[in-house]
Design an enzyme around this catalytic site. Structure first.
Site, PDB file in Angstrom:
ATOM      1  N   THR A   1       0.862  -1.184   0.000  1.00 25.78           N
ATOM      2  CA  THR A   1       0.000   0.000   0.000  1.00 25.78           C
ATOM      3  C   THR A   1       0.894   1.229   0.000  1.00 25.78           C
ATOM      4  O   THR A   1       1.239   1.760   1.060  1.00 25.78           O
ATOM      5  CB  THR A   1      -0.938   0.010   1.225  1.00 25.78           C
ATOM      6  OG1 THR A   1      -0.199  -0.383   2.388  1.00 25.78           O
ATOM      7  CG2 THR A   1      -2.093  -0.940   1.044  1.00 25.78           C
TER       8      THR A   1
ATOM      9  N   THR B   1      -1.422  -2.898   4.862  1.00 25.81           N
ATOM     10  CA  THR B   1      -1.607  -1.785   5.801  1.00 25.81           C
ATOM     11  C   THR B   1      -2.528  -0.736   5.196  1.00 25.81           C
ATOM     12  O   THR B   1      -2.264  -0.219   4.111  1.00 25.81           O
ATOM     13  CB  THR B   1      -0.257  -1.140   6.145  1.00 25.81           C
ATOM     14  OG1 THR B   1       0.604  -2.142   6.681  1.00 25.81           O
ATOM     15  CG2 THR B   1      -0.433  -0.029   7.164  1.00 25.81           C
TER      16      THR B   1
ATOM     17  N   CYS C   1       6.745   0.761   4.943  1.00 24.38           N
ATOM     18  CA  CYS C   1       5.963   0.773   6.187  1.00 24.38           C
ATOM     19  C   CYS C   1       6.098   2.087   6.943  1.00 24.38           C
ATOM     20  O   CYS C   1       5.208   2.920   6.903  1.00 24.38           O
ATOM     21  CB  CYS C   1       6.384  -0.390   7.090  1.00 24.38           C
ATOM     22  SG  CYS C   1       5.836  -2.004   6.502  1.00 24.38           S
TER      23      CYS C   1
ATOM     24  N   ARG D   1      12.269  -0.198  -2.509  1.00 28.89           N
ATOM     25  CA  ARG D   1      11.042   0.611  -2.582  1.00 28.89           C
ATOM     26  C   ARG D   1      11.081   1.754  -1.570  1.00 28.89           C
ATOM     27  O   ARG D   1      11.378   1.556  -0.397  1.00 28.89           O
ATOM     28  CB  ARG D   1       9.811  -0.257  -2.319  1.00 28.89           C
ATOM     29  CG  ARG D   1       9.483  -1.235  -3.423  1.00 28.89           C
ATOM     30  CD  ARG D   1       8.304  -2.099  -3.030  1.00 28.89           C
ATOM     31  NE  ARG D   1       8.601  -2.928  -1.862  1.00 28.89           N
ATOM     32  CZ  ARG D   1       7.675  -3.615  -1.190  1.00 28.89           C
ATOM     33  NH1 ARG D   1       6.404  -3.552  -1.554  1.00 28.89           N
ATOM     34  NH2 ARG D   1       8.022  -4.354  -0.151  1.00 28.89           N
TER      35      ARG D   1
END
Length: 436
Positions: A90, A125, A265, A336
């Site tokens: 996400t 998430t 995250c 990423r």
């Protein structure tokens, strides 16, 4: 017979949608206990898995070769399973708003292959409400099935720490939730097949969604505090690491350190949380302040690299700088949302010639994502400065003496972002040394 019992007895299968850093370990772990189908749309990734190559570095090539899990890009295989786990990333958009496209796409894929009696569990998430308000309507529309009667949903946020070989999937307590008590128990029992640390039954799906985003928001804020301290101490000519070592002698001092905050995250989740808060009319004060500090750390490191080059009487334009590490964290191949790119881009703004070395990162992915060509460290020479951006174990094996071979003359500039090396030893060897 409950779905959990059927899965345990291998009468029903589990499907895992998304075989990245989260989904692959799940598929491999569940396959040791039951029948598993792993789905990923990336044909190249599936081919590498079939060749026994773990592109995530999370489970190892041996586990890939030995697993009984069926790994495929054939989405119709989802129909063979009754318990579905959605584990896709996400990310955020350029304006820092949530990008739910991967979740929507994966949910659509599951929906058009959903059969009666299924449970769909989301691990991605998200901000509180996404599972029930965004994903459920898609499942109903695509499947033609009725939520609560023909299929049910749950949410169990991923807690994978990429590159961590100690706190692995099985050893981290798993939060689980379900749309009703029956679903909750089925979801809990299924995860208990693999989670040695046990599960925590959240009272609702929204509680579980909220727990995930605040876990990483809390960590983000704590790191932001360290980053702010490092900037202040730098102005005071005080070594931040020395201060933290002294303060850390108190039993309740929190062990956080300054550094770049990227990845999928910690650098992303807070934006999901504040996005939902702003929809409800609340403008974040602490969370966004922390994000602003952390988002600017790459630029701050670059500026101090330039200042240190000036102290060494180096010409800035066309100066040669090698950056060691491009992944978002140490000992992990994931590039990423890496904030090392901020250092690189800022240095390029000064006309500095940048070379990047990272033995863990995938060359093709780095070139495709950032337009950078990775070089092996044995080809590096005649540098004006070395920036150790990511302290991989492989870099920690390199001595200060070996690092000196990368330069062309005296006054070697050494930027050690996370303080991997001993400062006094570096200064004794006449390095112009700087760290956060």
């Amino acid at each position: 017979m409950k779905l959990y019992e059927k899965i345990k007895n291998k009468e029903e299968k589990i499907s895992v949608i998304g075989l990245g850093y989260v989904g692959l370990p799940l598929a491999i772990a569940f396959a040791k206990r039951t029948d598993v189908i792993g789905i990923d749309h990336n044909k190249n990734k599936i081919k590498k898995y079939h060749d026994g190559i773990d592109v995530t570095g999370e489970v190892g090539d041996k586990s890939i070769k030995e697993t009984s899990a069926v790994l495929t890009n054939d989405e119709s295989k989802i129909r063979e399973a009754k318990f579905h786990i959605v584990a896709v990333p996400t990310p955020i958009n350029g304006d820092k708003t949530p990008n739910l496209d991967p979740v929507v796409s994966a949910t659509t894929t599951v929906g058009r292959n959903l059969t009666k009696g299924s449970i769909v569990v989301f691990e991605s998430t998200v901000y509180p409400g996404v599972t029930e308000e965004v994903c459920v309507p898609i499942l109903e529309k695509e499947s033609g099935l009725k939520y609560g009667e023909d299929f049910k949903v749950g949410y169990s946020p991923e807690r994978i720490n990429p590159g961590d070989k100690v706190n692995t999937l099985e050893k981290i307590v798993k939060i689980v939730s379900g749309m009703d008590d029956e679903t909750l128990e089925d979801v809990a029992k299924v995860y208990e097949l693999i989670i040695e640390a046990g599960v925590h039954r959240a009272e609702s799906i929204k509680v579980a969604e909220a727990a995930k985003v605040i876990e990483n928001s809390q960590r983000d804020i704590n790191i932001a505090f360290m980053n702010e301290l490092s900037q202040i101490f730098n102005m005071m000519n005080i070594d931040t690491k020395a201060v933290l070592e002294a303060a850390g002698t108190k039993w309740n001092f929190l062990n956080f350190t300054p550094g770049l905050v990227g990845g999928h995250c910690i650098g992303v989740d807070p934006y999901y949380f504040v996005y939902k808060a702003e929809q409800l009319g609340y403008h974040s004060q602490i969370i966004l302040s922390g994000r602003k500090i952390n988002d600017n750390m790459g630029k701050y490191v670059a500026e101090n690299t330039v200042k240190t080059l000036i102290k060494a009487d180096k010409k800035i334009k066309d100066a040669k700088v090698v950056v060691l590490g491009i992944t978002f964290k140490e000992n992990c191949p994931d590039v990423r949302n890496t904030r090392v790119i901020d250092i690189i881009n800022e240095l390029k703004e000064y006309g500095i010639d940048i070379t990047v070395v990272d033995p863990l990162a995938d060359k093709e992915e780095v070139f495709e994502e950032y337009g950078l060509e990775l070089k092996p460290i044995n080809e590096i020479k005649n540098m004006d400065a070395v920036v150790i951006a990511v302290p991989h174990n492989e870099f920690q094996k390199i001595s200060l003496g070996d690092i000196k071979k990368l330069y062309w003359n005296h006054k070697p500039v050494l930027i050690d972002v996370k303080g991997m090396l001993d400062k006094k030893s570096a200064e004794d060897m006449n390095y112009l040394y700087w760290r956060l």
